[in-house]
Design a protein around this motif. Structure first.
Motif, mmCIF file in Angstrom:
data_model
loop_
_atom_site.group_PDB
_atom_site.id
_atom_site.type_symbol
_atom_site.label_atom_id
_atom_site.label_comp_id
_atom_site.label_asym_id
_atom_site.label_seq_id
_atom_site.Cartn_x
_atom_site.Cartn_y
_atom_site.Cartn_z
ATOM 1 N N GLU A 144 29.596 61.075 32.775
ATOM 2 C CA GLU A 144 30.790 61.903 32.895
ATOM 3 C C GLU A 144 31.904 61.090 33.537
ATOM 4 O O GLU A 144 31.665 60.328 34.469
ATOM 5 N N ARG A 145 33.124 61.267 33.028
ATOM 6 C CA ARG A 145 34.264 60.597 33.627
ATOM 7 C C ARG A 145 34.703 61.370 34.860
ATOM 8 O O ARG A 145 34.910 62.587 34.797
ATOM 9 N N ARG A 146 34.857 60.670 35.984
ATOM 10 C CA ARG A 146 35.171 61.330 37.241
ATOM 11 C C ARG A 146 36.565 61.017 37.782
ATOM 12 O O ARG A 146 36.995 61.672 38.732
ATOM 13 N N PHE B 136 33.025 56.602 36.425
ATOM 14 C CA PHE B 136 32.055 57.428 35.713
ATOM 15 C C PHE B 136 30.843 57.672 36.603
ATOM 16 O O PHE B 136 30.547 56.874 37.505
#
Length: 205
Positions: free
Chosen positions: A93-95, A115
């Motif tokens: 997931e891109r954070r 990520f």
């Protein structure tokens, strides 16, 4: 084509494990060749932190511009996700996204993405623990990955990943140390032809 230069004074405890040249993508009349060098930490238990740096050659030869940068960034992020998948990092997931300065004064600021994902460890028979022993069922370790893209007269990419759990490190090291170390390596990457003084960059956060 030579890969980018990675500052040797920031690679204490790292081992060069691969150097490759491939064609990561093509878009219409544009083709891209990437020369990449990859390193791993030698004194941390699996999953070991890793880092890489890539230099892109674009044909037909094109000066970096806004539209091309957007294309390179999008395709490079997809390639980075593939790189993480090859290292058994799942549920990525891109954070976050921000700009950082790199050491090369002639370069643009880099766009840095963060990520998070889970790295599968062990084999189908069991998990490899910090002592290298297999036990129990297959497990996962949370990891954080950083990836940056910037331009000089060409495009450079750099990034890597490291475990987030403190038990994934030997005494005296932590995930925070791994993050600072990786950011320092990323900032120091430069084109072989020059640029940058190799000085230490500081985290913008």
């Amino acid at each position: 084509m030579d890969p980018p230069v990675v500052p040797t004074d920031r690679l204490d405890g790292w081992r060069r494990v691969a150097e490759t040249t491939d064609r990561p993508f093509a878009a219409g009349p544009i083709s891209v060749t990437a020369s990449t060098v990859r390193y791993e930490r030698t004194d941390d238990p699996p999953p070991r932190p890793f880092c890489f740096a890539s230099r892109l050659r674009i044909r037909p030869e094109t000066t970096p511009n806004a539209a091309l940068t957007r294309l390179v960034e999008r395709r490079a992020r997809e390639g980075f996700r593939d790189r993480l998948a090859e290292r058994d990092v799942e549920a990525v997931e891109r954070r976050g996204e921000r700009e950082i300065a790199v050491d090369d004064p002639a370069a643009s600021r880099a766009t840095l993405w963060t990520f998070r994902g889970d790295c599968r460890v062990g084999t189908d028979e069991g998990v490899v623990d910090a002592d290298g022993e297999e036990s129990g069922a297959r497990d996962t370790v949370p990891v954080e990955a950083l990836f940056a893209v910037w331009a000089t007269d060409e495009y450079l990419l750099a990034g890597g990943a490291y475990p987030l759990g403190s038990d994934a490190y030997p005494d005296g090291r932590s995930p925070e140390d791994a993050r600072r170390e990786l950011l320092g390596i990323v900032r120091g990457v430069r084109s072989p032809a020059g640029g940058g003084d190799g000085g230490d960059g500081e985290d913008d956060e």
